[in-house]
Design a protein around this motif. Structure first.
Motif, PDB file in Angstrom:
ATOM      1  N   PHE A 161      80.516  60.922  91.157  1.00  0.00           N
ATOM      2  CA  PHE A 161      81.380  60.482  92.242  1.00  0.00           C
ATOM      3  C   PHE A 161      81.170  61.804  93.462  1.00  0.00           C
ATOM      4  O   PHE A 161      80.807  62.958  93.124  1.00  0.00           O
ATOM      5  N   GLY A 162      81.420  61.319  94.628  1.00  0.00           N
ATOM      6  CA  GLY A 162      81.141  62.462  95.685  1.00  0.00           C
ATOM      7  C   GLY A 162      80.910  61.662  97.122  1.00  0.00           C
ATOM      8  O   GLY A 162      81.011  60.296  97.324  1.00  0.00           O
ATOM      9  N   PHE A 163      80.586  62.475  98.095  1.00  0.00           N
ATOM     10  CA  PHE A 163      80.481  62.009  99.151  1.00  0.00           C
ATOM     11  C   PHE A 163      78.773  62.047  99.700  1.00  0.00           C
ATOM     12  O   PHE A 163      78.267  61.462 100.472  1.00  0.00           O
ATOM     13  N   GLU A 164      77.988  62.363  98.482  1.00  0.00           N
ATOM     14  CA  GLU A 164      76.616  62.631  98.838  1.00  0.00           C
ATOM     15  C   GLU A 164      76.107  61.110  98.664  1.00  0.00           C
ATOM     16  O   GLU A 164      76.405  60.583  97.855  1.00  0.00           O
ATOM     17  N   GLU A 165      74.734  60.883  99.429  1.00  0.00           N
ATOM     18  CA  GLU A 165      74.239  59.512  98.966  1.00  0.00           C
ATOM     19  C   GLU A 165      73.698  59.858  97.552  1.00  0.00           C
ATOM     20  O   GLU A 165      73.049  60.771  97.131  1.00  0.00           O
ATOM     21  N   GLY A 166      73.784  58.532  96.961  1.00  0.00           N
ATOM     22  CA  GLY A 166      73.219  58.600  95.708  1.00  0.00           C
ATOM     23  C   GLY A 166      74.425  58.611  94.590  1.00  0.00           C
ATOM     24  O   GLY A 166      74.300  58.414  93.290  1.00  0.00           O
ATOM     25  N   LEU A 204      89.297  55.968 104.358  1.00  0.00           N
ATOM     26  CA  LEU A 204      88.356  56.557 103.454  1.00  0.00           C
ATOM     27  C   LEU A 204      87.768  55.094 102.814  1.00  0.00           C
ATOM     28  O   LEU A 204      88.263  54.359 102.313  1.00  0.00           O
ATOM     29  N   GLY A 205      86.476  54.997 102.833  1.00  0.00           N
ATOM     30  CA  GLY A 205      85.943  53.970 102.395  1.00  0.00           C
ATOM     31  C   GLY A 205      85.022  54.391 101.019  1.00  0.00           C
ATOM     32  O   GLY A 205      84.698  55.454 101.002  1.00  0.00           O
ATOM     33  N   LEU A 206      85.378  53.340 100.016  1.00  0.00           N
ATOM     34  CA  LEU A 206      84.698  53.683  98.621  1.00  0.00           C
ATOM     35  C   LEU A 206      83.864  52.528  98.282  1.00  0.00           C
ATOM     36  O   LEU A 206      84.025  51.571  98.313  1.00  0.00           O
ATOM     37  N   TYR A 207      82.626  53.318  97.815  1.00  0.00           N
ATOM     38  CA  TYR A 207      81.648  52.247  97.345  1.00  0.00           C
ATOM     39  C   TYR A 207      81.206  52.261  96.019  1.00  0.00           C
ATOM     40  O   TYR A 207      80.779  53.462  95.608  1.00  0.00           O
ATOM     41  N   PHE A 208      81.534  51.224  95.158  1.00  0.00           N
ATOM     42  CA  PHE A 208      81.350  51.386  93.709  1.00  0.00           C
ATOM     43  C   PHE A 208      80.034  51.146  93.012  1.00  0.00           C
ATOM     44  O   PHE A 208      79.188  50.483  93.962  1.00  0.00           O
ATOM     45  N   ALA A 253      89.132  59.790  89.884  1.00  0.00           N
ATOM     46  CA  ALA A 253      90.329  59.055  89.247  1.00  0.00           C
ATOM     47  C   ALA A 253      89.998  57.462  89.361  1.00  0.00           C
ATOM     48  O   ALA A 253      90.114  56.865  88.437  1.00  0.00           O
ATOM     49  N   LEU A 254      89.284  57.073  90.477  1.00  0.00           N
ATOM     50  CA  LEU A 254      89.195  55.801  90.848  1.00  0.00           C
ATOM     51  C   LEU A 254      87.945  55.190  89.811  1.00  0.00           C
ATOM     52  O   LEU A 254      88.047  54.200  89.354  1.00  0.00           O
ATOM     53  N   LEU A 255      86.978  56.339  89.745  1.00  0.00           N
ATOM     54  CA  LEU A 255      85.900  56.208  88.898  1.00  0.00           C
ATOM     55  C   LEU A 255      86.352  55.781  87.373  1.00  0.00           C
ATOM     56  O   LEU A 255      85.722  54.990  86.762  1.00  0.00           O
ATOM     57  N   ARG A 310      93.607  46.139  92.605  1.00  0.00           N
ATOM     58  CA  ARG A 310      94.902  46.381  92.596  1.00  0.00           C
ATOM     59  C   ARG A 310      95.574  47.618  93.177  1.00  0.00           C
ATOM     60  O   ARG A 310      96.673  47.868  93.129  1.00  0.00           O
ATOM     61  N   VAL A 311      94.557  48.411  93.592  1.00  0.00           N
ATOM     62  CA  VAL A 311      94.971  49.677  94.226  1.00  0.00           C
ATOM     63  C   VAL A 311      95.342  49.311  95.663  1.00  0.00           C
ATOM     64  O   VAL A 311      94.356  49.031  96.529  1.00  0.00           O
ATOM     65  N   LYS A 312      96.609  49.533  96.028  1.00  0.00           N
ATOM     66  CA  LYS A 312      97.070  49.265  97.543  1.00  0.00           C
ATOM     67  C   LYS A 312      96.256  50.266  98.387  1.00  0.00           C
ATOM     68  O   LYS A 312      96.265  51.387  98.276  1.00  0.00           O
ATOM     69  N   GLU A 313      96.289  49.859  99.795  1.00  0.00           N
ATOM     70  CA  GLU A 313      96.231  50.545 100.659  1.00  0.00           C
ATOM     71  C   GLU A 313      96.768  51.993 100.945  1.00  0.00           C
ATOM     72  O   GLU A 313      96.460  53.073 101.337  1.00  0.00           O
ATOM     73  N   ASP A 314      98.116  51.713 100.688  1.00  0.00           N
ATOM     74  CA  ASP A 314      98.894  52.910 100.800  1.00  0.00           C
ATOM     75  C   ASP A 314      99.181  53.663  99.649  1.00  0.00           C
ATOM     76  O   ASP A 314     100.577  53.728  99.139  1.00  0.00           O
ATOM     77  N   PHE A 315      98.237  53.682  98.686  1.00  0.00           N
ATOM     78  CA  PHE A 315      98.280  54.234  97.292  1.00  0.00           C
ATOM     79  C   PHE A 315      99.092  55.786  97.279  1.00  0.00           C
ATOM     80  O   PHE A 315      98.675  56.451  98.480  1.00  0.00           O
ATOM     81  N   ASP A 316      99.905  55.851  96.519  1.00  0.00           N
ATOM     82  CA  ASP A 316     100.659  57.142  96.537  1.00  0.00           C
ATOM     83  C   ASP A 316      99.756  58.254  96.289  1.00  0.00           C
ATOM     84  O   ASP A 316      99.391  58.239  95.138  1.00  0.00           O
ATOM     85  N   PHE A 317      99.500  59.169  97.198  1.00  0.00           N
ATOM     86  CA  PHE A 317      98.511  60.300  96.965  1.00  0.00           C
ATOM     87  C   PHE A 317      99.261  61.529  97.077  1.00  0.00           C
ATOM     88  O   PHE A 317      98.794  62.619  97.745  1.00  0.00           O
ATOM     89  N   THR A 318     100.456  61.572  96.547  1.00  0.00           N
ATOM     90  CA  THR A 318     101.139  62.875  96.406  1.00  0.00           C
ATOM     91  C   THR A 318     100.502  63.864  95.626  1.00  0.00           C
ATOM     92  O   THR A 318     100.021  63.366  94.499  1.00  0.00           O
ATOM     93  N   LEU A 319     100.501  65.159  95.896  1.00  0.00           N
ATOM     94  CA  LEU A 319     100.045  66.221  95.009  1.00  0.00           C
ATOM     95  C   LEU A 319     101.207  66.847  94.166  1.00  0.00           C
ATOM     96  O   LEU A 319     102.296  66.753  94.565  1.00  0.00           O
TER      97      LEU A 319
END
Length: 465
Positions: free
Chosen positions: A243-248, A265-269, A293-295, A307-316
Motif C-alpha cells: 500500500f502507499g502513494f507511490e506508483e506501483g 482520497l482516491g483508492l485504486y485496488f 486497513a483497506l488492503l 460497503r465502505v461509506k464515503e463518510d467512513f468513521d476515521f476517528t483516531l
C-alpha cells in the motif's frame, strides 16, 4: 469470556502437572490479576520484576477463583484445583495458542514503528462490515497482552485483530508464534527503539519477525513508500501486497482534491476496483494507516470495499491528534501518547496542514530511548519544525537542548526552551493568544499530558471537534 476448556485441555497445552483437582473441571476464564478476580476464574500466578503472583494465590481463591496455575508449591485447603507448570508466563501463552486453534477465526497481526493502534482500530472497524470482530484492547500488545487478548475472544468470532509491539529482538517472533497470523501488517519501519536495537536495519529485522509463524497461505501487507519495509517485501515468499502513494503500490492512494477541512482520497485496488472517500485533513502517514486497513479488507473480501461509506468513521485513538478548543477559539492538539522522530514529523506536518485563523504553536518534548541516535533524531525534528510554517516553537527537555546546541543560528524570538515544567507553563502563558492552535507531543516519560491538562484548566479547552 467462555473458553469452554477443561483442566485436561490446560494440561495438554502447558504440559503441566495436576497437583489437586479433577481432569474434567471446566476452565471458562483466565485472569492474571488477583485484584480483578471474578467467581470461577482461573488465576495464573505470573512473576514479574516488581511482583510475584504467587503471593496473591490465596487472595484469588478467597475472591472465588476455581483453580490456580503456579510454578512453585502452594498449599490450598479448599476445593480449588492446582496445576503446576515450569513457567507460568509460557503457560499463559501456550493456553492462548491452544484456545486459538479451537476458533474458526482469521488472525490479523499488526506491527510497525508507528501507527499500530490507529491501524488496528481501522482494521477492526472495516472488518465489522463482514463479520464478528475482536480487537485487542489498548496496550495489550506484548507477551502478556497478546495471549490475554486471544483468551478474551468469543468462540464465534470471525476476525481477531492483534497489535504486536516490541522493545527488542525476538519479541515479535514470540507473539507471531502465539498468534499464528493469517495476515501480517507492517505499518512502517522507523526510529522507535533504535536506542535498544542500534539501527533501522535491526528494527527492520525485528519487525519482520511477524512473518516467522504466519500461516502457510498467509498474506503480508507492507508499506511501499517505506524503503525498509520493501526490503522485507522482496525476501518474502508468501502472498504479499503493498500500500502507499507511490506508483506501483498494489493499493495506491491519491489525493484528488484538497479542501480546508477535508481531502478527497482516491483508492485504486489491485484488481482494478476504485473507491473515493472524503476524509478529515491528515498527513499522508495517517492516510497510509487507512490504506493498509483497506488492503486487509480487500484481501479477505474484495467486493466488500464497496460497503465502505464515503463518510467512513476515521476517528483516531485517544491522545493521537486529539483536537479540543475553548469558546474563544484556542485549539489544543493532544498527541501525547508517545513520540519518536517519525511520529513527531507527522504531528508537525498535521499542525502545518490545518487551516486555522490564528498562529500555530508547537510544544515538543524529549524523545527517549533513541540511545546514540538521540542528538541526530532531535536535530531532525527541530529542523522539521523550523522549516514548517510554525509561528512559536517551545522545546522541553535536556535532549532537545543538546540538539539545539548543534545549530549555529536559532531565531530565539520564535524558539523557546526549558527543562522545567513550570517554566514551560510560564512560556505558554506569555506566548499564547486567543485563536492560537497548540500541538503538544513528546515521550510518555516527559508527561506531556500534564501540559494538555494545564491548558485545558487554564483556558477551559473542553470542547472536542
Amino acid at each position: 469470556m467462555s473458553l469452554n476448556l477443561t483442566v485436561e485441555d490446560i494440561l495438554k497445552a502447558t504440559k503441566g502437572i495436576l497437583i489437586k483437582g479433577n481432569f474434567k473441571d471446566k476452565v471458562d476464564s483466565i485472569s492474571t490479576d488477583s485484584r480483578n478476580i471474578k467467581k470461577d476464574d482461573v488465576f495464573i500466578a505470573l512473576k514479574g520484576e516488581k511482583f510475584d503472583g504467587h503471593e496473591f494465590v490465596k487472595d484469588a481463591i478467597l475472591k472465588g477463583a476455581k483453580g490456580v496455575i503456579v510454578s512453585r508449591d502452594v498449599n490450598l485447603e479448599d476445593k480449588a484445583f492446582i496445576i503446576k507448570v515450569q513457567d507460568t508466563l509460557k503457560a499463559l501463552q501456550d493456553i492462548a495458542n491452544y484456545y486459538l486453534k479451537t476458533l474458526n477465526a482469521k488472525v490479523i497481526g499488526i506491527t510497525g514503528s508507528s501507527g499500530k493502534t490507529t491501524t488496528k482500530n481501522l482494521v477492526g472497524r472495516l472488518l465489522k462490515l463482514i463479520g464478528k470482530v475482536y480487537v485487542s484492547k489498548e496496550n495489550f500488545n506484548n507477551e502478556i497482552g497478546v495471549p490475554l487478548s486471544i483468551l478474551e475472544a468469543e468462540k464465534d468470532v470471525d476476525f481477531l485483530v492483534l497489535e504486536m509491539a516490541m522493545r527488542g529482538k525476538g519479541e515479535i517472533s514470540l507473539l507471531s508464534k502465539i498468534a499464528e497470523p493469517d495476515i501480517g501488517v507492517i505499518t512502517n519501519i522507523g526510529w522507535a527503539h533504535i536506542g535498544r536495537l542500534g539501527s533501522r536495519e535491526a528494527i527492520m529485522e525485528a519487525k519482520a519477525e511477524i512473518f516467522d509463524y504466519i500461516k502457510e497461505d498467509g498474506i503480508a501487507i507492507l508499506n511501499r513508500d517505506d524503503s525498509f519495509s520493501m526490503k522485507i517485501y522482496e525476501r518474502l515468499h508468501i502472498k504479499k501486497y503493498t500500500f502507499g502513494f507511490e506508483e506501483g503500490s498494489d493499493l495506491r492512494g491519491l489525493i484528488l482534491d484538497k479542501g480546508k477541512e477535508s481531502y478527497t482520497l482516491g483508492l485504486y485496488f489491485p484488481d482494478g476496483k476504485r473507491l473515493t472517500l472524503s476524509l478529515p485533513v491528515y498527513p499522508l502517514n495517517i492516510y497510509r494507516n487507512l490504506l493498509s486497513a483497506l488492503l486487509v479488507l480487500w484481501s479477505i473480501s474484495p467486493e466488500s470495499i464497496y460497503r465502505v461509506k464515503e463518510d467512513f468513521d476515521f476517528t483516531l485513538p485517544k491522545q493521537r491528534l486529539d483536537v479540543k478548543r475553548n469558546k474563544d477559539g484556542l485549539v489544543i492538539i493532544d498527541d501525547t501518547y508517545n513520540a519518536n522522530p517519525d511520529s513527531m514529523k507527522t504531528a508537525i506536518e498535521y499542525l502545518e496542514l490545518l487551516d486555522v485563523p490564528g498562529r500555530k504553536v508547537a510544544l515538543l518534548g524529549d524523545m527517549l530511548e533513541l540511545g546514540n541516535y538521540s542528538i541526530e533524531g532531535h536535530k531532525e525534528v527541530i529542523e522539521e519544525v523550523l522549516k514548517r510554517n510554525i509561528d512559536v516553537i517551545v522545546l522541553y527537555g535536556q535532549e532537545m537542548k543538546k540538539a539545539l546546541d548543534e545549530f549555529e543560528k536559532i531565531d530565539w524570538s520564535k524558539v523557546h526552551w526549558s527543562d522545567n515544567p513550570e517554566e514551560i507553563k510560564s512560556i505558554l502563558r506569555r506566548s499564547l493568544q486567543p485563536k492560537d492552535t497548540v500541538l503538544i507531543k513528546g515521550s510518555r516519560a516527559m508527561r506531556m499530558e500534564d501540559f494538555v491538562k494545564f491548558l485545558e484548566d487554564e483556558y477551559d479547552c473542553s470542547v472536542k471537534y
